[in-house]
Design a protein around this motif. Sequence first.
Motif, PDB file in Angstrom:
ATOM      1  N   LEU A 273       0.957  -0.900  -0.319  1.00  0.00           N
ATOM      2  CA  LEU A 273      -0.396  -0.263   0.482  1.00  0.00           C
ATOM      3  C   LEU A 273       0.829   1.005  -0.108  1.00  0.00           C
ATOM      4  N   VAL A 274       1.067   1.968  -0.926  1.00  0.00           N
ATOM      5  CA  VAL A 274       1.784   3.365  -1.338  1.00  0.00           C
ATOM      6  C   VAL A 274       0.495   4.477  -1.330  1.00  0.00           C
ATOM      7  N   ALA A 275       1.092   5.970  -0.350  1.00  0.00           N
ATOM      8  CA  ALA A 275       0.573   6.567  -0.636  1.00  0.00           C
ATOM      9  C   ALA A 275       1.433   8.033  -1.107  1.00  0.00           C
ATOM     10  N   SER A 276       0.557   8.180  -2.627  1.00  0.00           N
ATOM     11  CA  SER A 276       1.941   8.740  -3.448  1.00  0.00           C
ATOM     12  C   SER A 276       1.841  10.569  -3.424  1.00  0.00           C
ATOM     13  N   LYS A 277       2.830  11.238  -3.719  1.00  0.00           N
ATOM     14  CA  LYS A 277       2.842  12.395  -3.710  1.00  0.00           C
ATOM     15  C   LYS A 277       2.407  13.185  -1.890  1.00  0.00           C
ATOM     16  N   MET A 278       2.982  12.423  -1.440  1.00  0.00           N
ATOM     17  CA  MET A 278       3.171  12.987  -0.311  1.00  0.00           C
ATOM     18  C   MET A 278       3.599  13.514  -0.023  1.00  0.00           C
ATOM     19  N   ASP A 279       4.131  14.809  -1.464  1.00  0.00           N
ATOM     20  CA  ASP A 279       5.242  16.319  -0.414  1.00  0.00           C
ATOM     21  C   ASP A 279       4.244  17.478  -0.754  1.00  0.00           C
ATOM     22  N   VAL A 280       3.171  16.635  -1.235  1.00  0.00           N
ATOM     23  CA  VAL A 280       1.624  18.095  -0.903  1.00  0.00           C
ATOM     24  C   VAL A 280       0.838  17.042   0.019  1.00  0.00           C
ATOM     25  N   ALA A 281       0.645  16.199   0.483  1.00  0.00           N
ATOM     26  CA  ALA A 281      -0.200  16.109   1.498  1.00  0.00           C
ATOM     27  C   ALA A 281      -0.790  17.378   2.776  1.00  0.00           C
ATOM     28  N   GLN A 282      -2.668  17.050   2.710  1.00  0.00           N
ATOM     29  CA  GLN A 282      -2.367  18.148   3.664  1.00  0.00           C
ATOM     30  C   GLN A 282      -3.517  17.302   4.651  1.00  0.00           C
TER      31      GLN A 282
ATOM     32  N   ASP B   6      -1.881  -6.744   6.951  1.00  0.00           N
ATOM     33  CA  ASP B   6      -0.314  -6.989   7.188  1.00  0.00           C
ATOM     34  C   ASP B   6       0.283  -6.876   5.942  1.00  0.00           C
ATOM     35  N   LEU B   7      -0.095  -5.269   5.415  1.00  0.00           N
ATOM     36  CA  LEU B   7       0.769  -5.363   4.314  1.00  0.00           C
ATOM     37  C   LEU B   7       1.768  -4.426   4.885  1.00  0.00           C
ATOM     38  N   PRO B   8       2.971  -3.843   3.699  1.00  0.00           N
ATOM     39  CA  PRO B   8       3.682  -3.520   4.196  1.00  0.00           C
ATOM     40  C   PRO B   8       3.271  -1.850   3.494  1.00  0.00           C
ATOM     41  N   PHE B   9       3.511  -0.917   4.324  1.00  0.00           N
ATOM     42  CA  PHE B   9       2.920   0.507   3.635  1.00  0.00           C
ATOM     43  C   PHE B   9       4.085   1.977   3.616  1.00  0.00           C
ATOM     44  N   PHE B  10       4.096   2.067   2.371  1.00  0.00           N
ATOM     45  CA  PHE B  10       5.150   3.963   2.432  1.00  0.00           C
ATOM     46  C   PHE B  10       4.953   4.683   1.847  1.00  0.00           C
ATOM     47  N   GLU B  11       5.210   5.552   1.908  1.00  0.00           N
ATOM     48  CA  GLU B  11       5.011   7.203   2.066  1.00  0.00           C
ATOM     49  C   GLU B  11       5.737   7.549   1.005  1.00  0.00           C
ATOM     50  N   ILE B  12       5.719   8.091  -0.254  1.00  0.00           N
ATOM     51  CA  ILE B  12       5.749   8.136  -1.464  1.00  0.00           C
ATOM     52  C   ILE B  12       5.940   9.654  -2.342  1.00  0.00           C
ATOM     53  N   SER B  13       6.768  10.090  -2.590  1.00  0.00           N
ATOM     54  CA  SER B  13       6.838  11.544  -3.685  1.00  0.00           C
ATOM     55  C   SER B  13       7.486  11.715  -4.503  1.00  0.00           C
TER      56      SER B  13
ATOM     57  N   THR C 166      10.051  14.757  -4.787  1.00  0.00           N
ATOM     58  CA  THR C 166      11.382  15.183  -3.584  1.00  0.00           C
ATOM     59  C   THR C 166      12.223  13.857  -3.988  1.00  0.00           C
ATOM     60  N   GLY C 167      11.118  12.837  -4.141  1.00  0.00           N
ATOM     61  CA  GLY C 167      12.401  11.318  -4.082  1.00  0.00           C
ATOM     62  C   GLY C 167      12.094  10.780  -2.803  1.00  0.00           C
ATOM     63  N   LEU C 168      11.482  11.457  -1.726  1.00  0.00           N
ATOM     64  CA  LEU C 168      10.771  10.792  -0.645  1.00  0.00           C
ATOM     65  C   LEU C 168       9.884   9.401  -0.649  1.00  0.00           C
ATOM     66  N   GLY C 169      10.884   8.869  -0.234  1.00  0.00           N
ATOM     67  CA  GLY C 169      10.525   6.899   0.080  1.00  0.00           C
ATOM     68  C   GLY C 169      10.630   6.481  -0.921  1.00  0.00           C
ATOM     69  N   LEU C 170      11.122   6.677  -2.354  1.00  0.00           N
ATOM     70  CA  LEU C 170      11.409   5.977  -2.991  1.00  0.00           C
ATOM     71  C   LEU C 170      12.625   5.082  -3.187  1.00  0.00           C
ATOM     72  N   GLU C 171      13.284   5.447  -2.638  1.00  0.00           N
ATOM     73  CA  GLU C 171      14.949   3.882  -2.451  1.00  0.00           C
ATOM     74  C   GLU C 171      13.730   2.904  -1.372  1.00  0.00           C
ATOM     75  N   ALA C 172      13.247   3.250  -0.972  1.00  0.00           N
ATOM     76  CA  ALA C 172      13.178   2.857   0.632  1.00  0.00           C
ATOM     77  C   ALA C 172      11.856   1.374  -0.502  1.00  0.00           C
ATOM     78  N   LEU C 173      10.484   1.739  -1.438  1.00  0.00           N
ATOM     79  CA  LEU C 173      10.048   1.084  -1.937  1.00  0.00           C
ATOM     80  C   LEU C 173      10.777   0.327  -2.847  1.00  0.00           C
ATOM     81  N   LYS C 174      11.425   1.413  -3.564  1.00  0.00           N
ATOM     82  CA  LYS C 174      12.499  -0.147  -4.941  1.00  0.00           C
ATOM     83  C   LYS C 174      12.839  -1.020  -4.278  1.00  0.00           C
TER      84      LYS C 174
END
Length: 109
Positions: free
Chosen positions: A29-38, A54-61, A64-72
């Motif tokens: 489960l991936v939450a995207s656009k975290m650079d603008v999440a309000q 029981d799903l891995p959760f990632f916050e990405i942007s 900005t690149g936030l969370g992309l390396e961890a997700l990859k």
Amino acid sequence: PRSTLFPYTTLFRSLASFDAGLARKPMFLVASKMDVAQDEEKVETLRQIAKSHDLPFFEISSATGLGLEALKFALSERVFAEAEKAAAAAALAKASTQLESHGKPSSAS
């Protein structure tokens, strides 16, 4: 307003109705656009959904690149783990077939 759960539950049900096997595939489960999440409440709801399923959760942007390396990294780990399981299952099936064929009487006389 629709629930934050709506897209997730709709997607999950759609996958299951199309092919039950799809609903059992590994998921993230991936939450995207975290650079603008309000709305931190929505993000927290997504965290709880991920946790309850029981799903891995990632916050990405992507901006900005936030969370992309961890997700990859997590995706590549999962792909390799699934490939190893598939290879082990194939080897087991092959060994089982070979054992079965050795136990049968020869048809040559």
